[in-house]
Design a protein around this motif. Structure first.
Motif, PDB file in Angstrom:
ATOM      1  N   ARG A 289       5.612  -6.451   1.326  1.00  0.00           N
ATOM      2  CA  ARG A 289       4.544  -6.156   0.372  1.00  0.00           C
ATOM      3  C   ARG A 289       5.169  -5.602  -0.912  1.00  0.00           C
ATOM      4  NH1 ARG A 289      -0.431  -5.827   2.669  1.00  0.00           N
ATOM      5  NH2 ARG A 289      -1.211  -4.365   1.106  1.00  0.00           N
ATOM      6  N   GLU A 310      -3.293  -4.578  -3.375  1.00  0.00           N
ATOM      7  CA  GLU A 310      -4.080  -5.365  -2.416  1.00  0.00           C
ATOM      8  C   GLU A 310      -5.136  -4.505  -1.734  1.00  0.00           C
ATOM      9  OE1 GLU A 310      -3.390  -7.927   1.705  1.00  0.00           O
ATOM     10  OE2 GLU A 310      -1.728  -7.688   0.280  1.00  0.00           O
ATOM     11  N   TYR A 311      -4.751  -3.319  -1.296  1.00  0.00           N
ATOM     12  CA  TYR A 311      -5.707  -2.413  -0.662  1.00  0.00           C
ATOM     13  C   TYR A 311      -6.498  -1.599  -1.689  1.00  0.00           C
ATOM     14  CZ  TYR A 311      -4.454  -3.079   4.245  1.00  0.00           C
ATOM     15  OH  TYR A 311      -4.282  -3.597   5.512  1.00  0.00           O
TER      16      TYR A 311
END
Length: 542
Positions: A289, A310-311
């Motif tokens: 990531r 992304e989160y």
């Protein structure tokens, strides 16, 4: 909000970090794109009064403030006022560098590829330091080499002031802090900014590697208002800053930056050897990531931030002690991993395992007697430990890195023990200026270590040097195994490589811009050393 188990995990992580790094206080924040999910405070803001850190306690954030300089610059870029690839001299007419290379552009300053040195804080303001770059001779052209340069970002601040016609503090307040609602953040470290700020601390010893047994001392207050990171902030305000990035430049009061501009800040990067550095922000991979992050440090303070796009989560850590930045960045990364696990319904990552620095699996590699003209060092391996025998005393060694150890003894704590190998076999060690050889290696017919020739004038250069520079207050110069060597106070060493013009390059890297120049010799001793533009003066030896 975060789950109760996750919040407890983060509290445990923070307290463990404080214990292992010897931090008086810490503030931790976790935010998503809309809200502050957790704001916690630990420890004390002032050791003398035992005043606790609260979520409203302010900390100097150091280089986390570099994007506060970049954001107004990108706003000018969007308005067509600034061309990022234009020479800096187009906007700052007095900016000059003593160079035969192409001119340095705004972009080169932004991603630390200008060829400039790191810079110092020896003066109360960096304007003269930036002007004096006309005397600096770079060894690499722009875009050829990454070298983290605070003086480059100070110059960007002066460039902003010249274009906009305001002080950098007013520019940052009006263009960044007020639109983000960061009411508790000061755009500069000023006398007025001293309210509700944590006291900054450092080891009482600035001339030797740190150890947990060393007491802490408060650091002097210093005014600071330059573009390389001069803000005072809270964990809540810094979470608002993280949300600007998580929301692609959108602020509560409206769009602060175009998404394209923010992406340039983050992703228009150059490889540094550990991450990709963009324009005030860095990206790095962990387990497949990509994260956005940065560390920061002013005298007495350390900070770290990291974001997972992304989160849609970010973490900020603020502390009131100088020390290594990387461990704090690792803690911030683990805190973010835990927050993302909470959001994704995954198990929490394990807390870091506390390591015993005296447990040395390969201790027998180092055991034996090492001889120099100054005496003998005897090392013993016993029960997975390495011990140094000093008279009738045996002292445990603590591992700092591969083949590098710390000795908690008054005769050895000014420097680390550094071992060297040949074909995997430990053959020699260095301690500060002293070179020791293992029995059976490199000795002459008398059993003493072999001699290595060096120019006689180097003898004048050896000794201890100091300056009133909080970034690097002191260093030593020694001759080790016939090589002139710079001994950094935190334990690292660098060879000094002679250049044709009388200077010495620091380290073996041909493109490293940092140099030493020795001058003012009296009684066969150098009295002054120029460290890439910063003067240091001979001092008494501890």
């Amino acid at each position: 909000m975060l789950g109760g188990a996750t919040s407890t995990y983060l509290d445990s992580l923070a307290l463990q970090c404080m214990e292992e790094l010897g931090l008086p206080g810490m503030a931790l924040g976790v935010t998503d794109r809309a809200n502050l999910l957790k704001a916690s405070a630990y420890g004390v803001a002032d050791i003398a009064t035992q005043a606790p850190v609260t979520v409203s306690t302010r900390f100097e954030i150091g280089s986390l403030g570099k994007p506060f300089t970049v954001i107004p610059l990108m706003q000018l870029f969007e308005a067509g006022v600034v061309d990022l690839h234009a020479p800096v001299s187009r906007y700052l007419s007095w900016f000059k560098v003593n160079s035969d290379f192409p001119e340095i552009t705004v972009h080169h300053l932004l991603n630390h590829t200008s060829g400039l040195q790191r810079g110092t804080d020896v003066g109360p303001h960096g304007l003269y330091e930036s002007w004096a770059l006309r005397d600096f001779r770079p060894v690499s052209g722009p875009a050829d080499y990454f070298c983290y340069s605070n003086i480059g970002y100070k110059t960007l601040g002066f460039l902003l002031e010249r274009i906009i016609g305001q002080s950098l503090s007013d520019i940052i307040r009006q263009r960044v802090l007020e639109p983000l609602g960061m009411a508790e953040t000061s755009p500069a470290v000023t006398t007025q900014a001293r309210y509700n700020i944590a006291t900054g601390y450092a080891s009482i010893y600035d001339d030797r590697p740190e150890h947990s047994s060393h007491p802490l001392a408060s650091v002097p207050w210093a005014l600071y208002a330059t573009g390389d990171g001069a803000q005072v902030s809270t964990v809540g305000d810094m979470a608002a800053y993280l949300r600007l990035m998580l929301n692609k430049g959108q602020a509560p009061a409206g769009r602060l930056l175009a998404e394209k501009s923010l992406n340039i800040m983050i992703y228009d990067g150059v490889w540094t050897g550990g991450d990709f550095y963009g324009h005030g922000l860095a990206t790095y991979p962990v387990d497949g990531r990509v994260y956005i992050g940065h560390g920061g440090g002013n005298t007495g303070f350390r900070s770290a931030m990291v974001i997972d796009e992304e989160y849609g989560l970010g973490v900020i850590l603020l502390t009131n002690r100088m020390g290594e930045t990387d461990p704090l960045a690792e803690v911030a990364q683990l805190a973010l991993t835990a927050a993302c696990a909470d959001a994704g319904g995954h198990p929490m990552p394990p807390l870091p395992v506390r390591t015993d620095p005296t447990a040395i699996d390969n201790a027998p590699d180092y055991a034996g007697a090492y001889r120099s003209g100054h005496g003998v060092i005897e090392l013993l391996a016993r029960d997975g430990r390495l011990l140094l025998k000093r008279g009738n005393v045996e002292v445990l060694l603590e591992k700092r890195s591969q083949d590098v150890f710390y000795v908690l003894h008054a005769d050895f704590d000014l420097a680390l023990l550094e071992f060297r190998r040949e074909e995997g076999q430990v053959t020699e060690l260095f301690h500060g200026p002293d070179w020791y050889v293992r029995e059976g290696y490199g000795a002459d017919d008398t059993g003493e270590p072999a001699a290595f020739p060096y120019p006689g004038e180097w003898e004048a250069y050896t000794g201890d040097y100091r300056a009133r520079n909080p970034e690097l207050s002191n260093f030593r110069v020694a001759i080790r195994k016939g090589a002139l060597t710079l001994l950094h106070p935190w334990g690292n060493t660098s060879p000094l490589v002679p250049l044709d013009d009388g200077r010495f390059r620091i380290g073996p890297d041909l493109l490293n811009p940092e140099t030493l120049t020795f001058s003012a010799i009296a009684d066969c001793r150098t009295l002054r050393v120029d460290y890439t533009g910063c003067p240091y003066y001979r001092t008494f030896e501890p």
